[in-house]
Scaffold this motif. Structure first.
Motif, mmCIF file in Angstrom:
data_model
loop_
_atom_site.group_PDB
_atom_site.id
_atom_site.type_symbol
_atom_site.label_atom_id
_atom_site.label_comp_id
_atom_site.label_asym_id
_atom_site.label_seq_id
_atom_site.Cartn_x
_atom_site.Cartn_y
_atom_site.Cartn_z
ATOM 1 N N ILE A 136 -3.260 1.169 -2.499
ATOM 2 C CA ILE A 136 -2.354 2.294 -2.777
ATOM 3 C C ILE A 136 -3.069 3.636 -2.569
ATOM 4 O O ILE A 136 -4.282 3.751 -2.747
ATOM 5 C CB ILE A 136 -1.752 2.228 -4.208
ATOM 6 C CG1 ILE A 136 -2.844 2.219 -5.273
ATOM 7 C CG2 ILE A 136 -0.852 1.018 -4.368
ATOM 8 C CD1 ILE A 136 -2.313 2.392 -6.707
ATOM 9 N N GLY A 137 -2.291 4.624 -2.210
ATOM 10 C CA GLY A 137 -2.837 5.981 -2.032
ATOM 11 C C GLY A 137 -2.856 6.655 -3.391
ATOM 12 O O GLY A 137 -1.867 7.218 -3.838
ATOM 13 N N ASP A 138 -3.983 6.547 -4.096
ATOM 14 C CA ASP A 138 -4.034 7.060 -5.475
ATOM 15 C C ASP A 138 -5.215 8.013 -5.689
ATOM 16 O O ASP A 138 -5.687 8.194 -6.807
ATOM 17 C CB ASP A 138 -4.112 5.893 -6.478
ATOM 18 C CG ASP A 138 -5.369 5.060 -6.283
ATOM 19 O OD1 ASP A 138 -6.119 5.317 -5.314
ATOM 20 O OD2 ASP A 138 -5.611 4.149 -7.091
ATOM 21 N N THR A 150 -12.915 6.036 3.112
ATOM 22 C CA THR A 150 -12.480 5.058 2.120
ATOM 23 C C THR A 150 -12.344 3.683 2.746
ATOM 24 O O THR A 150 -12.752 2.679 2.167
ATOM 25 C CB THR A 150 -11.123 5.486 1.519
ATOM 26 O OG1 THR A 150 -11.269 6.803 1.002
ATOM 27 C CG2 THR A 150 -10.698 4.562 0.416
ATOM 28 N N ASP A 151 -11.797 3.616 3.947
ATOM 29 C CA ASP A 151 -11.653 2.317 4.592
ATOM 30 C C ASP A 151 -13.009 1.702 4.940
ATOM 31 O O ASP A 151 -13.154 0.479 4.935
ATOM 32 C CB ASP A 151 -10.731 2.405 5.825
ATOM 33 C CG ASP A 151 -9.305 1.994 5.462
ATOM 34 O OD1 ASP A 151 -9.144 1.056 4.647
ATOM 35 O OD2 ASP A 151 -8.341 2.609 5.974
ATOM 36 N N LEU A 152 -13.996 2.533 5.217
ATOM 37 C CA LEU A 152 -15.342 1.993 5.470
ATOM 38 C C LEU A 152 -15.923 1.427 4.174
ATOM 39 O O LEU A 152 -16.503 0.334 4.162
ATOM 40 C CB LEU A 152 -16.253 3.079 6.054
ATOM 41 C CG LEU A 152 -15.943 3.470 7.506
ATOM 42 C CD1 LEU A 152 -16.730 4.719 7.909
ATOM 43 C CD2 LEU A 152 -16.246 2.319 8.469
ATOM 44 N N SER A 203 0.771 -1.242 0.000
ATOM 45 C CA SER A 203 0.000 0.000 0.000
ATOM 46 C C SER A 203 0.804 1.295 0.000
ATOM 47 O O SER A 203 0.609 2.155 0.865
ATOM 48 C CB SER A 203 -0.976 0.007 1.188
ATOM 49 O OG SER A 203 -1.718 -1.188 1.192
ATOM 50 N N PRO A 204 1.720 1.459 -0.954
ATOM 51 C CA PRO A 204 2.467 2.721 -1.040
ATOM 52 C C PRO A 204 1.600 3.829 -1.637
ATOM 53 O O PRO A 204 0.440 3.589 -2.005
ATOM 54 C CB PRO A 204 3.621 2.384 -1.977
ATOM 55 C CG PRO A 204 3.111 1.282 -2.838
ATOM 56 C CD PRO A 204 2.137 0.504 -2.001
ATOM 57 N N ASN A 205 2.162 5.013 -1.734
ATOM 58 C CA ASN A 205 1.403 6.154 -2.254
ATOM 59 C C ASN A 205 1.927 6.587 -3.613
ATOM 60 O O ASN A 205 3.138 6.628 -3.842
ATOM 61 C CB ASN A 205 1.462 7.297 -1.246
ATOM 62 C CG ASN A 205 0.832 6.892 0.075
ATOM 63 O OD1 ASN A 205 -0.242 6.286 0.098
ATOM 64 N ND2 ASN A 205 1.494 7.185 1.169
ATOM 65 N N GLU A 235 1.509 3.041 13.993
ATOM 66 C CA GLU A 235 1.017 4.416 14.188
ATOM 67 C C GLU A 235 -0.421 4.580 13.687
ATOM 68 O O GLU A 235 -1.081 5.556 14.000
ATOM 69 C CB GLU A 235 1.958 5.442 13.547
ATOM 70 C CG GLU A 235 2.102 5.397 12.038
ATOM 71 C CD GLU A 235 3.012 4.273 11.522
ATOM 72 O OE1 GLU A 235 3.592 3.534 12.348
ATOM 73 O OE2 GLU A 235 3.117 4.124 10.296
ATOM 74 N N GLN A 236 -0.925 3.597 12.915
ATOM 75 C CA GLN A 236 -2.314 3.709 12.462
ATOM 76 C C GLN A 236 -3.280 2.873 13.319
ATOM 77 O O GLN A 236 -4.420 2.620 12.919
ATOM 78 C CB GLN A 236 -2.429 3.319 10.981
ATOM 79 C CG GLN A 236 -1.710 4.326 10.077
ATOM 80 C CD GLN A 236 -2.042 4.160 8.595
ATOM 81 O OE1 GLN A 236 -3.132 3.712 8.217
ATOM 82 N NE2 GLN A 236 -1.105 4.526 7.741
ATOM 83 N N ALA A 237 -2.832 2.441 14.485
ATOM 84 C CA ALA A 237 -3.663 1.566 15.334
ATOM 85 C C ALA A 237 -5.006 2.216 15.679
ATOM 86 O O ALA A 237 -6.058 1.582 15.599
ATOM 87 C CB ALA A 237 -2.910 1.218 16.615
ATOM 88 N N HIS A 275 -6.604 4.604 14.085
ATOM 89 C CA HIS A 275 -7.428 4.696 12.875
ATOM 90 C C HIS A 275 -8.210 3.388 12.670
ATOM 91 O O HIS A 275 -9.428 3.410 12.507
ATOM 92 C CB HIS A 275 -6.545 4.998 11.658
ATOM 93 C CG HIS A 275 -7.188 4.721 10.335
ATOM 94 N ND1 HIS A 275 -8.130 5.562 9.765
ATOM 95 C CD2 HIS A 275 -7.061 3.677 9.466
ATOM 96 C CE1 HIS A 275 -8.538 5.048 8.612
ATOM 97 N NE2 HIS A 275 -7.904 3.909 8.404
ATOM 98 N N PHE A 276 -7.505 2.262 12.706
ATOM 99 C CA PHE A 276 -8.193 0.993 12.443
ATOM 100 C C PHE A 276 -9.167 0.630 13.557
ATOM 101 O O PHE A 276 -10.267 0.164 13.291
ATOM 102 C CB PHE A 276 -7.178 -0.134 12.194
ATOM 103 C CG PHE A 276 -6.539 -0.013 10.833
ATOM 104 C CD1 PHE A 276 -7.312 -0.187 9.682
ATOM 105 C CD2 PHE A 276 -5.209 0.316 10.693
ATOM 106 C CE1 PHE A 276 -6.743 -0.046 8.422
ATOM 107 C CE2 PHE A 276 -4.626 0.462 9.436
ATOM 108 C CZ PHE A 276 -5.400 0.275 8.300
ATOM 109 N N ALA A 277 -8.781 0.865 14.784
ATOM 110 C CA ALA A 277 -9.687 0.539 15.886
ATOM 111 C C ALA A 277 -10.994 1.316 15.735
ATOM 112 O O ALA A 277 -12.092 0.765 15.904
ATOM 113 C CB ALA A 277 -9.022 0.851 17.221
HETATM 114 N N1 ARG Z 1 -1.306 4.180 1.876
HETATM 115 C C1 ARG Z 1 -1.319 4.118 3.306
HETATM 116 C C2 ARG Z 1 -0.008 4.661 3.869
HETATM 117 O O1 ARG Z 1 1.010 4.698 3.161
HETATM 118 C C3 ARG Z 1 -1.524 2.711 3.840
HETATM 119 C C4 ARG Z 1 -2.852 2.083 3.497
HETATM 120 C C5 ARG Z 1 -3.155 0.915 4.387
HETATM 121 N N2 ARG Z 1 -4.397 0.240 4.082
HETATM 122 C C6 ARG Z 1 -5.609 0.670 4.363
HETATM 123 N N3 ARG Z 1 -6.650 -0.055 4.008
HETATM 124 N N4 ARG Z 1 -5.812 1.791 5.024
HETATM 125 O O2 ARG Z 1 0.027 5.024 5.026
#
Ligand code: ARG
Length: 576
Positions: free
Chosen positions: A160-162, A315-317, A122-124, A339-341, A343-345
């Protein structure tokens, strides 16, 4: 030693029920011991004291007496200080090892298949992949391989962050610098930074960028064409890295933010219909229960910003809705930094409250720590910026190449290049996968490329050494696979014990999403092999039977190492 636990359990069950102890009160305590010198499996009897009203010592003695000779042929039993110690018999171990040697999967079972989605890498877009993406990519890929081997239908998704507001400035910058073609002139190393700098210093550019965002959201064709150029150029870069690393991701796995863009209004509508949406400072938000900020006020999950733009969480929803309702998956793993803990929780909680996913769905954030430099700080390039992943990979292969030239000048040409690639990439992956993912780890070239210690080259070397035993003798590997294996020497027994633990280690790695548990077992196997080989001659063994038995043990060791490394995404050269 799960196999021994399984063999002993029926006998213990009978005795325990005679004594009036329920299975729940003892079966959980029967476990593998950490030191096979005194036991393979132990049962501490301390918690039974309360039930049987006797000392643990007396209980252990009594059970040992009741067991009598019933475990003959499986293991010996002794009662020591309130512990029952079980040590596997050599015969029992050898028949188990023989069975493993005959099994193509070396004892690894297949599970009832589930559809499992692994969100990783999942890069950007418009940025270089950096070392932060390394961990997600390597850990995610190992999980894909391990779960697939266990029989699951695994779908790797590259989120990906697109999409999003930064693309306004990125497209304007592309129009400014390029001739409007997706040329390789776009230098991803600086592209994003340059656009950002211009956005901050040049108000005319910033205005154009904002207008561009509106055009993008309206799918204006020319804007989309340029957006696509940026995406395509970035994909060339991502795919290049994936191919260098043999990561199981291609364009087929893309499920980036743009994929969900058209479903975002639906997310808002559904949350609104449920009465979950609240207004907060102009934004539309949800307040999931139990979350507060430092001031003790309810913490919002922002769904739609004041400027009408949607958010990362929205977007994640939408992504969850897609995975549940379209793909029909019941398990999602998100391999994303620690660091995204939060966010996901929060996203998971809102998705559950909104009924986007029910109880049957397992959504799991699989977090990981940072990569540190040898100075103990977050790994950075010489100029202080983020380290580009591709540069790191190239350097790893170069370093491995000079190492091989030194160690084995006989390897040359294409073969040497291939081996250098397997070692260099393997070293980087293994350094990551062999440490508990929740910890930070230090990126240290010397250490990861060393032939000693818990490293890829050490494991690869053990494998190659076995291949060379067979190559030297011209004995075909498969020909030894049905031979009877007798374990006589203490080091043969030790190697056998380690080999038997392979399927269990894999299961433990999977259930905790922790590849290092598999790596640790492979390392023990390689160590056990080295100490076996030090004192037990193979080709020069006394007698044909011993030689064949040892060859069979060697073959199983090599296959186990190769399979285990493959499950971690690491290749095993036959020579190095
Ligand atoms: N593109 C995001 C980043 O570089 C990660 C995405 C992870 N996946 C997701 N479903 N949020 O931080």
């Amino acid at each position: 030693m799960r196999d021994l636990v399984n063999s002993i359990s029926p006998f213990l069950r009978d005795i325990m029920s005679e004594l009036g102890v329920e299975a729940n009160d003892w079966s959980g305590s029967l476990a593998g011991s950490t030191d096979s010198a005194y036991a393979d499996v132990t049962l501490p009897c301390h918690s039974l004291s309360r039930i049987l009203r006797k000392s643990p010592m007396a209980i252990a003695d009594e059970i040992a007496l009741l067991l009598g000779n019933s475990l003959n042929g499986i293991c010996s039993v002794s009662a020591v200080n309130g512990f029952l110690n079980f040590s596997a018999d050599a015969d029992w171990l050898s028949s188990l090892v023989e069975a493993r040697a005959l099994d193509e999967r070396m004892g690894i079972g297949i599970e009832t298949p589930k559809i499992i989605i692994i969100d990783y890498s999942s890069p950007n877009v418009a940025k270089h992949m950096h070392v932060g993406h390394l961990r997600s990519t390597v850990i995610g890929d190992a999980l894909v391989r391990m779960l697939t081997y266990k029989g699951h239908q695994v779908i790797g998704e590259n989120h990906i962050g697109d999409w999003g507001t930064p693309f306004g400035m990125l497209i304007e910058h592309l129009l400014d610098v390029g001739d409007g073609t997706p040329s390789s002139e776009i230098d991803l190393g600086t592209f994003y930074r340059d656009a950002r700098a211009k956005f901050e210093s040049d108000s005319e550019f910033a205005d154009r960028s904002r207008i561009r965002v509106v055009k993008m959201q309206a799918s204006e064709p020319d804007t989309i064409t340029h957006w696509q150029m940026l995406v395509d150029r970035s994909l060339v870069h991502f795919n290049e890295v994936y191919q260098m690393m043999k990561i199981l991701l291609s364009n087929d796995n893309l499920a980036g933010e743009s994929k969900y863009e058209s479903s975002l209004p639906e997310v808002v509508e559904r949350l609104d219909a449920l009465g979950m949406l609240k207004q907060s400072e102009g934004a539309q938000v949800v307040f999931p229960e139990g979350w507060t900020n430092r001031e003790g006020e309810p913490l919002p999950l922002i769904i739609r910003k004041a400027d009408d733009g949607y958010n990362y969480a929205t977007t994640d929803l939408a992504c969850i809705i897609d995975r549940v309702e379209v793909i029909g998956s019941t398990e999602f793993l998100y391999v994303v930094g620690a660091e995204q803990a939060q966010h996901f929780a929060m996203v998971f909680q809102v998705a559950r409250d909104a009924g986007f996913m029910g109880k049957e769905i397992n959504a799991i954030h699989v977090p990981f720590g940072m990569v540190l430099g040898t100075d103990g700080k977050k790994l950075a390039s010489r100029t202080g910026g983020a380290v580009h992943l591709k540069d790191l990979l190239i350097e790893a292969v170069e370093r491995a190449d000079s190492m091989i030239s030194e160690k084995n000048p006989n390897l040359s040409g294409e073969e040497r290049k291939e081996v250098a690639r397997m070692l260099g990439i393997g070293a980087i992956k293994y350094a990551d996968l062999s440490t508990d993912r929740t910890n930070n780890y230090t990126f240290d070239w010397e250490k990861m490329l060393s032939f000693d210690g818990n490293t890829a080259p050490y494991l690869q070397y053990a494998h190659a050494r076995i291949c060379s035993i067979f190559a030297k003798s011209a004995i075909v590997r498969s020909s030894v696979q049905g031979t009877s294996i007798s374990l006589i020497h203490e080091r043969e027994l030790n190697l056998a014990r380690n080999l038997i633990g392979f399927p269990e280690a894999l299961d433990n790695a999977i259930s905790s999403h922790s590849p290092h548990k598999l790596a640790t077992q492979l390392h023990s196997i390689a160590q056990a092999f080295a100490s076996f080989y030090e004192v037990c001659p193979v080709l020069k063994a006394e007698g044909e039977a011993t030689k064949n038995s040892r060859l069979a043990l060697c073959d199983l060791t090599a296959r186990t190492l190769e399979c285990g490394l493959d499950l971690l995404g690491i290749e095993s050269p036959n020579r190095m």
